[in-house]
Design a protein around this motif. Structure first.
Motif, PDB file in Angstrom:
ATOM      1  N   ARG A  51       5.956  -7.175   9.288  1.00 56.02           N
ATOM      2  CA  ARG A  51       4.804  -6.765  10.094  1.00 56.02           C
ATOM      3  C   ARG A  51       4.978  -7.296  11.510  1.00 56.02           C
ATOM      4  N   CYS A  52       4.484  -6.546  12.468  1.00 60.02           N
ATOM      5  CA  CYS A  52       4.595  -6.926  13.865  1.00 60.02           C
ATOM      6  C   CYS A  52       3.781  -8.196  14.113  1.00 60.02           C
ATOM      7  N   PRO A  53       4.367  -9.234  14.731  1.00 55.74           N
ATOM      8  CA  PRO A  53       3.616 -10.469  15.008  1.00 55.74           C
ATOM      9  C   PRO A  53       2.465 -10.263  15.984  1.00 55.74           C
ATOM     10  N   TYR A  54       2.529  -9.175  16.762  1.00 52.99           N
ATOM     11  CA  TYR A  54       1.503  -8.957  17.773  1.00 52.99           C
ATOM     12  C   TYR A  54       0.356  -8.094  17.241  1.00 52.99           C
ATOM     13  N   CYS A  55       0.669  -6.958  16.592  1.00 56.86           N
ATOM     14  CA  CYS A  55      -0.388  -6.029  16.130  1.00 56.86           C
ATOM     15  C   CYS A  55      -0.463  -5.922  14.620  1.00 56.86           C
ATOM     16  N   SER A  56       0.447  -6.599  13.906  1.00 60.73           N
ATOM     17  CA  SER A  56       0.467  -6.627  12.433  1.00 60.73           C
ATOM     18  C   SER A  56       0.798  -5.269  11.804  1.00 60.73           C
ATOM     19  N   ARG A  57       1.312  -4.332  12.609  1.00 58.56           N
ATOM     20  CA  ARG A  57       1.700  -3.039  12.019  1.00 58.56           C
ATOM     21  C   ARG A  57       3.011  -3.217  11.260  1.00 58.56           C
ATOM     22  N   GLN A  58       3.107  -2.599  10.100  1.00 61.02           N
ATOM     23  CA  GLN A  58       4.293  -2.729   9.253  1.00 61.02           C
ATOM     24  C   GLN A  58       5.468  -1.933   9.844  1.00 61.02           C
ATOM     25  N   PHE A  59       6.670  -2.488   9.674  1.00 63.85           N
ATOM     26  CA  PHE A  59       7.875  -1.787  10.127  1.00 63.85           C
ATOM     27  C   PHE A  59       8.950  -1.945   9.060  1.00 63.85           C
ATOM     28  N   ASN A  60       9.972  -1.065   9.160  1.00 63.70           N
ATOM     29  CA  ASN A  60      11.072  -1.065   8.185  1.00 63.70           C
ATOM     30  C   ASN A  60      12.383  -1.367   8.899  1.00 63.70           C
ATOM     31  N   MET A  61      13.257  -2.116   8.235  1.00 67.10           N
ATOM     32  CA  MET A  61      14.570  -2.428   8.782  1.00 67.10           C
ATOM     33  C   MET A  61      15.449  -2.972   7.665  1.00 67.10           C
ATOM     34  N   THR A  62      16.763  -2.711   7.837  1.00 72.70           N
ATOM     35  CA  THR A  62      17.735  -3.280   6.900  1.00 72.70           C
ATOM     36  C   THR A  62      18.408  -4.487   7.527  1.00 72.70           C
ATOM     37  N   ALA A  63      18.807  -4.310   8.781  1.00 69.95           N
ATOM     38  CA  ALA A  63      19.399  -5.407   9.552  1.00 69.95           C
ATOM     39  C   ALA A  63      18.823  -5.353  10.952  1.00 69.95           C
ATOM     40  N   VAL A  64      18.841  -6.502  11.630  1.00 75.48           N
ATOM     41  CA  VAL A  64      18.255  -6.560  12.950  1.00 75.48           C
ATOM     42  C   VAL A  64      19.029  -5.681  13.937  1.00 75.48           C
ATOM     43  N   GLU A  65      20.332  -5.462  13.653  1.00 75.20           N
ATOM     44  CA  GLU A  65      21.125  -4.628  14.542  1.00 75.20           C
ATOM     45  C   GLU A  65      20.708  -3.169  14.487  1.00 75.20           C
ATOM     46  N   ASP A  66      19.977  -2.791  13.419  1.00 78.97           N
ATOM     47  CA  ASP A  66      19.520  -1.406  13.303  1.00 78.97           C
ATOM     48  C   ASP A  66      18.406  -1.079  14.295  1.00 78.97           C
ATOM     49  N   LEU A  67      17.736  -2.123  14.819  1.00 75.03           N
ATOM     50  CA  LEU A  67      16.629  -1.892  15.745  1.00 75.03           C
ATOM     51  C   LEU A  67      17.170  -1.679  17.147  1.00 75.03           C
ATOM     52  N   THR A 121      -6.371 -21.426   5.421  1.00 74.09           N
ATOM     53  CA  THR A 121      -5.994 -21.124   4.036  1.00 74.09           C
ATOM     54  C   THR A 121      -5.133 -22.232   3.447  1.00 74.09           C
ATOM     55  N   CYS A 122      -4.160 -22.701   4.221  1.00 71.41           N
ATOM     56  CA  CYS A 122      -3.254 -23.756   3.762  1.00 71.41           C
ATOM     57  C   CYS A 122      -3.684 -25.143   4.238  1.00 71.41           C
ATOM     58  N   ARG A 137      -1.103 -13.582   9.697  1.00 73.48           N
ATOM     59  CA  ARG A 137      -2.556 -13.392   9.682  1.00 73.48           C
ATOM     60  C   ARG A 137      -3.007 -12.443   8.572  1.00 73.48           C
ATOM     61  N   THR A 138      -2.083 -11.686   8.017  1.00 74.81           N
ATOM     62  CA  THR A 138      -2.452 -10.778   6.932  1.00 74.81           C
ATOM     63  C   THR A 138      -2.749 -11.513   5.638  1.00 74.81           C
ATOM     64  N   SER A 139      -2.185 -12.726   5.491  1.00 70.96           N
ATOM     65  CA  SER A 139      -2.404 -13.485   4.263  1.00 70.96           C
ATOM     66  C   SER A 139      -3.057 -14.835   4.498  1.00 70.96           C
ATOM     67  N   CYS A 140      -3.102 -15.270   5.754  1.00 72.81           N
ATOM     68  CA  CYS A 140      -3.696 -16.571   6.058  1.00 72.81           C
ATOM     69  C   CYS A 140      -4.770 -16.428   7.127  1.00 72.81           C
ATOM     70  N   SER A 141      -5.746 -17.326   7.055  1.00 73.63           N
ATOM     71  CA  SER A 141      -6.811 -17.373   8.063  1.00 73.63           C
ATOM     72  C   SER A 141      -6.398 -18.382   9.130  1.00 73.63           C
ATOM     73  N   VAL A 142      -5.959 -17.877  10.284  1.00 77.32           N
ATOM     74  CA  VAL A 142      -5.414 -18.717  11.343  1.00 77.32           C
ATOM     75  C   VAL A 142      -6.347 -18.681  12.548  1.00 77.32           C
ATOM     76  N   VAL A 143      -6.667 -19.873  13.071  1.00 77.29           N
ATOM     77  CA  VAL A 143      -7.495 -19.979  14.267  1.00 77.29           C
ATOM     78  C   VAL A 143      -6.806 -20.902  15.262  1.00 77.29           C
ATOM     79  N   SER A 144      -7.225 -20.831  16.515  1.00 80.18           N
ATOM     80  CA  SER A 144      -6.646 -21.678  17.550  1.00 80.18           C
ATOM     81  C   SER A 144      -7.094 -23.125  17.381  1.00 80.18           C
ATOM     82  N   ILE A 145      -6.395 -24.031  18.083  1.00 79.27           N
ATOM     83  CA  ILE A 145      -6.764 -25.442  18.052  1.00 79.27           C
ATOM     84  C   ILE A 145      -8.192 -25.627  18.561  1.00 79.27           C
ATOM     85  N   LYS A 146      -8.549 -24.903  19.612  1.00 75.82           N
ATOM     86  CA  LYS A 146      -9.895 -25.004  20.178  1.00 75.82           C
ATOM     87  C   LYS A 146     -10.945 -24.608  19.155  1.00 75.82           C
ATOM     88  N   LYS A 147     -10.682 -23.482  18.452  1.00 71.71           N
ATOM     89  CA  LYS A 147     -11.628 -23.035  17.433  1.00 71.71           C
ATOM     90  C   LYS A 147     -11.666 -24.009  16.256  1.00 71.71           C
TER      91      LYS A 147
END
Length: 300
Positions: A51-67, A121-122, A137-147
């Motif tokens: 999943r994209c670290p920025y928007c969490s959209r799922q992507f597919n890949m076999t190797a990083v060189e394929d991107l 969560t952890c 963020r799809t499996s854990c509840s993450v907040v900033s240090i300030k929050k």
């Protein structure tokens, strides 16, 4: 976070390390168009969380060189313009180049970045890379240090306020009980005062009874004396052998009887509740005069 690196397009937004044409080559996620360095994308692939670290959209890949490579970023890197900050390619462990953020939870041992997030969560503090690789963020509840700091303050404030309220209730109960004890103590003091007053009254009554007992003993001793005199007179009368002896004994017995009668009268006057008044025969003037003389002598 590290100052002036978050908005620098020449840095990976996951590890904040400067892109290059080598192992930090910028790769494009085709599903959303966001770019990250090859190292971070490989870390994401190892976790099987594509999943994209920025928007969490799922992507597919076999190797990083394929991107596809983001050549626009590589061209930007080739420009001679001075970078907005010299911190982009440095890890947190290089303290000579990195300025510490105002709030952080230390440095991540695995990724070398400041721990600027909290995974509820952890229940642990994590760095920015951890939010993508180990705690997405799809499996854990993450907040900033300030929050996280705000949450800690709010939670503790609520807990402390609740405890203050509970302590206040206990204090109120104890104050009420203290007032009850004060009232009971005052009641006991009043009872003690009344008992002491009764004790004094009983002591006085005991003294009066003791004085009365002395009078009774004196009357008893006098009564024994009267009884002995009457017994002696009775024996004398019985032992008389002549008229003269009988008259003399009778005369003496008469005196003893009059003395005894005066003693009985005196006892009835002194102890009217104990000794009833006895009816007396009409006495002659000589007897009345004699009785007055006996009484006067007894009083003396």
């Amino acid at each position: 976070m590290m100052e002036n690196t978050k908005n620098d397009p020449r840095d990976c937004t996951v590890c904040f390390v400067r892109f290059n044409a080598g192992r930090r080559c910028p790769r494009i996620l085709v599903s959303c168009g966001h770019s990250f360095c090859s190292v971070c994308i490989n870390e994401i692939k190892k976790k099987n969380n594509l999943r994209c670290p920025y928007c969490s959209r799922q992507f597919n890949m076999t190797a990083v060189e394929d991107l596809p490579v983001n050549h626009a970023l590589l061209q930007l890197l080739e420009q001679k313009a001075p970078p907005p900050s010299s911190l982009g390619a440095a890890k947190v462990n290089d303290f000579s180049k990195v300025q510490s953020p105002k709030q952080h939870a230390g440095v991540c041992d695995e990724h070398g970045q400041y721990k600027l997030f909290h995974c509820a969560t952890c229940d642990m503090y994590i760095c920015h890379v951890c939010t993508v690789v180990d705690h997405p963020r799809t499996s854990c509840s993450v907040v900033s240090i300030k929050k996280a700091l705000e949450n800690i303050k709010a939670s503790e404030d609520k807990g402390i306020s609740s405890e203050i309220s509970c302590c206040g209730e206990v204090t109120q109960h104890l104050n009420n009980y203290s007032e009850q004890l004060d009232n009971k103590i005052k009641d006991q003091e009043c009872q003690i005062e009344e008992l002491l007053r009764q004790v004094e009254l009983h002591k006085l009554e005991k003294q009066q009874l003791g004085a009365e007992k002395v009078k009774v003993r004196a009357a008893l001793l006098e009564g024994e004396s009267k009884d002995e005199s009457l017994s002696t007179s009775q024996k004398c009368v019985a032992a008389s052998n002549s008229l003269q002896e009988a008259e003399a004994a009778a005369s003496q017995a008469k005196l003893h009887k009059q003395s005894a009668q005066a003693w009985r009268l005196q006892c009835s006057e002194r102890f009217p509740d104990v000794v009833p008044a006895l009816p007396q025969p009409q006495a002659t003037s000589h007897q009345r005069q004699y009785r007055r003389g006996v009484r006067q002598g007894y009083k003396r």
